[in-house]
Scaffold this motif. Structure first.
Motif, PDB file in Angstrom:
ATOM      1  N   LEU A  47     -35.398  18.886  41.387  1.00 52.16           N
ATOM      2  CA  LEU A  47     -34.326  19.379  40.860  1.00 52.16           C
ATOM      3  C   LEU A  47     -33.402  18.258  40.641  1.00 52.16           C
ATOM      4  CD1 LEU A  47     -33.538  22.833  42.253  1.00 52.16           C
ATOM      5  CD2 LEU A  47     -34.318  22.398  39.846  1.00 52.16           C
ATOM      6  N   PRO A  48     -32.686  18.113  39.424  1.00 46.64           N
ATOM      7  CA  PRO A  48     -31.468  17.030  39.381  1.00 46.64           C
ATOM      8  C   PRO A  48     -30.631  17.263  40.597  1.00 46.64           C
ATOM      9  CG  PRO A  48     -31.999  18.174  37.261  1.00 46.64           C
ATOM     10  CD  PRO A  48     -32.746  18.677  38.280  1.00 46.64           C
ATOM     11  N   ALA A  68     -28.031  20.155  44.336  1.00 48.05           N
ATOM     12  CA  ALA A  68     -28.786  20.436  43.139  1.00 48.05           C
ATOM     13  C   ALA A  68     -27.746  20.650  42.039  1.00 48.05           C
ATOM     14  CB  ALA A  68     -29.846  21.620  43.070  1.00 48.05           C
ATOM     15  N   CYS A  69     -28.122  20.011  40.817  1.00 47.78           N
ATOM     16  CA  CYS A  69     -27.005  20.342  39.862  1.00 47.78           C
ATOM     17  C   CYS A  69     -27.721  20.555  38.460  1.00 47.78           C
ATOM     18  CB  CYS A  69     -26.261  19.356  39.671  1.00 47.78           C
ATOM     19  SG  CYS A  69     -26.929  17.527  39.288  1.00 47.78           S
ATOM     20  N   ILE A  70     -26.905  21.173  37.543  1.00 48.06           N
ATOM     21  CA  ILE A  70     -27.410  21.217  36.159  1.00 48.06           C
ATOM     22  C   ILE A  70     -26.753  20.223  35.094  1.00 48.06           C
ATOM     23  CG2 ILE A  70     -28.191  22.626  33.926  1.00 48.06           C
ATOM     24  CD1 ILE A  70     -27.950  24.899  35.983  1.00 48.06           C
ATOM     25  N   PRO A  71     -27.086  19.086  34.969  1.00 47.25           N
ATOM     26  CA  PRO A  71     -26.711  18.356  33.815  1.00 47.25           C
ATOM     27  C   PRO A  71     -26.426  18.839  32.304  1.00 47.25           C
ATOM     28  CG  PRO A  71     -28.454  17.345  34.606  1.00 47.25           C
ATOM     29  CD  PRO A  71     -28.494  18.344  35.151  1.00 47.25           C
ATOM     30  N   GLU A  72     -25.152  18.551  32.002  1.00 47.16           N
ATOM     31  CA  GLU A  72     -24.994  19.555  30.596  1.00 47.16           C
ATOM     32  C   GLU A  72     -24.986  18.309  29.790  1.00 47.16           C
ATOM     33  OE1 GLU A  72     -22.912  23.499  31.225  1.00 47.16           O
ATOM     34  OE2 GLU A  72     -21.816  21.912  31.983  1.00 47.16           O
ATOM     35  N   PRO A  73     -25.489  18.606  28.224  1.00 50.59           N
ATOM     36  CA  PRO A  73     -25.555  17.720  27.343  1.00 50.59           C
ATOM     37  C   PRO A  73     -24.113  16.897  27.037  1.00 50.59           C
ATOM     38  CG  PRO A  73     -26.562  19.574  26.361  1.00 50.59           C
ATOM     39  CD  PRO A  73     -25.885  19.899  27.885  1.00 50.59           C
ATOM     40  N   GLU A 122     -17.713  32.770  30.339  1.00 49.38           N
ATOM     41  CA  GLU A 122     -17.905  31.214  30.634  1.00 49.38           C
ATOM     42  C   GLU A 122     -18.886  31.394  31.866  1.00 49.38           C
ATOM     43  OE1 GLU A 122     -15.661  26.893  30.718  1.00 49.38           O
ATOM     44  OE2 GLU A 122     -14.725  28.572  31.326  1.00 49.38           O
ATOM     45  N   ARG A 123     -18.546  31.948  32.856  1.00 46.03           N
ATOM     46  CA  ARG A 123     -19.635  32.081  33.992  1.00 46.03           C
ATOM     47  C   ARG A 123     -20.610  32.811  33.719  1.00 46.03           C
ATOM     48  NH1 ARG A 123     -22.184  34.824  37.558  1.00 46.03           N
ATOM     49  NH2 ARG A 123     -22.453  34.118  39.538  1.00 46.03           N
ATOM     50  N   ALA A 124     -20.738  33.804  32.821  1.00 48.23           N
ATOM     51  CA  ALA A 124     -21.926  34.583  32.541  1.00 48.23           C
ATOM     52  C   ALA A 124     -22.931  33.707  31.962  1.00 48.23           C
ATOM     53  CB  ALA A 124     -21.580  35.660  31.547  1.00 48.23           C
ATOM     54  N   ALA A 125     -22.231  32.891  30.748  1.00 48.13           N
ATOM     55  CA  ALA A 125     -22.939  31.896  29.854  1.00 48.13           C
ATOM     56  C   ALA A 125     -23.878  30.766  31.012  1.00 48.13           C
ATOM     57  CB  ALA A 125     -22.326  31.189  29.056  1.00 48.13           C
ATOM     58  N   ALA A 126     -22.996  30.327  31.863  1.00 47.53           N
ATOM     59  CA  ALA A 126     -23.506  29.338  32.971  1.00 47.53           C
ATOM     60  C   ALA A 126     -24.481  30.032  33.669  1.00 47.53           C
ATOM     61  CB  ALA A 126     -22.257  28.873  33.734  1.00 47.53           C
ATOM     62  N   TRP A 127     -24.428  31.224  34.175  1.00 49.91           N
ATOM     63  CA  TRP A 127     -25.492  32.043  34.904  1.00 49.91           C
ATOM     64  C   TRP A 127     -26.607  31.979  34.120  1.00 49.91           C
ATOM     65  CZ3 TRP A 127     -26.369  32.525  39.806  1.00 49.91           C
ATOM     66  CH2 TRP A 127     -27.190  33.191  40.211  1.00 49.91           C
ATOM     67  N   ARG A 128     -26.710  32.339  32.990  1.00 42.47           N
ATOM     68  CA  ARG A 128     -27.861  32.357  32.095  1.00 42.47           C
ATOM     69  C   ARG A 128     -28.627  30.993  32.167  1.00 42.47           C
ATOM     70  NH1 ARG A 128     -24.539  35.867  29.092  1.00 42.47           N
ATOM     71  NH2 ARG A 128     -23.774  34.366  27.609  1.00 42.47           N
ATOM     72  N   ARG A 149     -20.696  31.668  43.763  1.00 40.30           N
ATOM     73  CA  ARG A 149     -19.690  30.849  42.871  1.00 40.30           C
ATOM     74  C   ARG A 149     -20.473  29.740  41.621  1.00 40.30           C
ATOM     75  NH1 ARG A 149     -15.752  29.899  47.820  1.00 40.30           N
ATOM     76  NH2 ARG A 149     -14.869  31.831  47.851  1.00 40.30           N
ATOM     77  N   LEU A 150     -19.885  29.620  40.748  1.00 43.58           N
ATOM     78  CA  LEU A 150     -20.263  28.433  39.680  1.00 43.58           C
ATOM     79  C   LEU A 150     -19.116  27.591  39.438  1.00 43.58           C
ATOM     80  CD1 LEU A 150     -22.652  30.570  37.308  1.00 43.58           C
ATOM     81  CD2 LEU A 150     -23.025  29.616  39.360  1.00 43.58           C
ATOM     82  N   PHE A 151     -19.565  26.343  39.193  1.00 44.54           N
ATOM     83  CA  PHE A 151     -18.214  25.351  39.096  1.00 44.54           C
ATOM     84  C   PHE A 151     -19.034  24.492  37.835  1.00 44.54           C
ATOM     85  CE2 PHE A 151     -17.326  26.463  43.276  1.00 44.54           C
ATOM     86  CZ  PHE A 151     -16.074  26.749  43.393  1.00 44.54           C
ATOM     87  N   ARG A 152     -17.891  24.096  36.988  1.00 40.35           N
ATOM     88  CA  ARG A 152     -18.281  22.852  36.116  1.00 40.35           C
ATOM     89  C   ARG A 152     -17.549  21.530  36.558  1.00 40.35           C
ATOM     90  NH1 ARG A 152     -18.228  25.318  31.352  1.00 40.35           N
ATOM     91  NH2 ARG A 152     -20.540  25.246  31.185  1.00 40.35           N
ATOM     92  N   LEU A 153     -18.199  20.410  36.607  1.00 43.70           N
ATOM     93  CA  LEU A 153     -17.418  19.242  37.049  1.00 43.70           C
ATOM     94  C   LEU A 153     -17.467  18.612  35.713  1.00 43.70           C
ATOM     95  CD1 LEU A 153     -19.500  18.153  40.342  1.00 43.70           C
ATOM     96  CD2 LEU A 153     -17.377  19.555  40.065  1.00 43.70           C
ATOM     97  N   THR A 154     -16.230  18.138  35.539  1.00 49.15           N
ATOM     98  CA  THR A 154     -16.044  17.263  34.237  1.00 49.15           C
ATOM     99  C   THR A 154     -15.198  15.848  34.736  1.00 49.15           C
ATOM    100  OG1 THR A 154     -15.236  19.122  33.185  1.00 49.15           O
ATOM    101  CG2 THR A 154     -14.598  16.976  32.120  1.00 49.15           C
ATOM    102  N   ARG A 155     -15.724  14.549  33.957  1.00 45.91           N
ATOM    103  CA  ARG A 155     -15.171  13.462  34.399  1.00 45.91           C
ATOM    104  C   ARG A 155     -13.678  13.534  34.152  1.00 45.91           C
ATOM    105  NH1 ARG A 155     -19.384   9.384  33.629  1.00 45.91           N
ATOM    106  NH2 ARG A 155     -21.433  10.438  33.311  1.00 45.91           N
ATOM    107  N   ARG A 156     -12.986  12.708  35.099  1.00 47.59           N
ATOM    108  CA  ARG A 156     -11.543  12.560  34.868  1.00 47.59           C
ATOM    109  C   ARG A 156     -11.241  10.986  34.810  1.00 47.59           C
ATOM    110  NH1 ARG A 156      -9.248  12.013  40.314  1.00 47.59           N
ATOM    111  NH2 ARG A 156     -10.904  12.492  41.857  1.00 47.59           N
TER     112      ARG A 156
END
Length: 156
Positions: A47-48, A68-73, A122-128, A149-156
């Motif tokens: 897994l990434p 483990a993470c899920i890279p997003e486009p 937003e969580r529901a979509a990320a969970w799917r 818990r689900l988190f989204r990491l964004t570059r700052r």
């Protein structure tokens, strides 16, 4: 889907894996990550993965956790606080709630990020997305009463 991936998904869904894996996978990942100067994580062969560094919620000290993470486009990452389907939220999630500014090591690069805990649609979509990415997350959620818990990491 490759036989190895299906086998790993089946194995990672077991209670035995949930008991044993937290004791050796993160330690192996930290060691290999350090030895390769941030370029390799053993678990990322399946897994990434990234290495999260966040300030400890109680201690204030840097806490380093391979995940483990899920890279997003769009260049963000999803993190799933599954804790291998064990009771209790993983410590890194509490740390991010208290101090959402963190850094990740991603493919040998250190990147400053800001974490956002996802809720509602937003969580529901990320969970799917998470379930499509790694179906054993459904088994982990079924085992515990807490909402993972689900988190989204964004570059700052």
């Amino acid at each position: 889907m490759a036989v190895g991936v299906r086998l790993m998904q089946k194995v990672s869904s077991t209670r035995t894996f949930a008991k044993v894996a937290p004791h050796f996978i993160p330690a192996m990942d930290r060691a290999v990550h350090r030895l390769t100067r941030g370029k390799v994580m053993l678990s990322a062969q399946m897994l990434p993965g990234l290495v999260l560094t966040v300030r400890g919620a109680k201690s204030g000290l840097p806490r380093v956790t391979p995940l483990a993470c899920i890279p997003e486009p769009d260049g963000t990452w999803l993190l799933i606080g599954s804790n291998f389907g064990r009771e209790g939220h993983p410590a890194w999630t509490g740390n991010l709630l208290k101090c959402p500014d963190a850094e990740v090591s991603w493919r040998g690069e250190t990147i400053l990020v800001r974490a956002e805990r996802l809720g509602g649609e937003e969580r529901a979509a990320a969970w799917r997305t998470a379930l499509a990415f790694w179906p054993p997350y459904a088994t982990y959620q079924a085992r515990v009463e807490r909402e993972i818990r689900l988190f989204r990491l964004t570059r700052r």
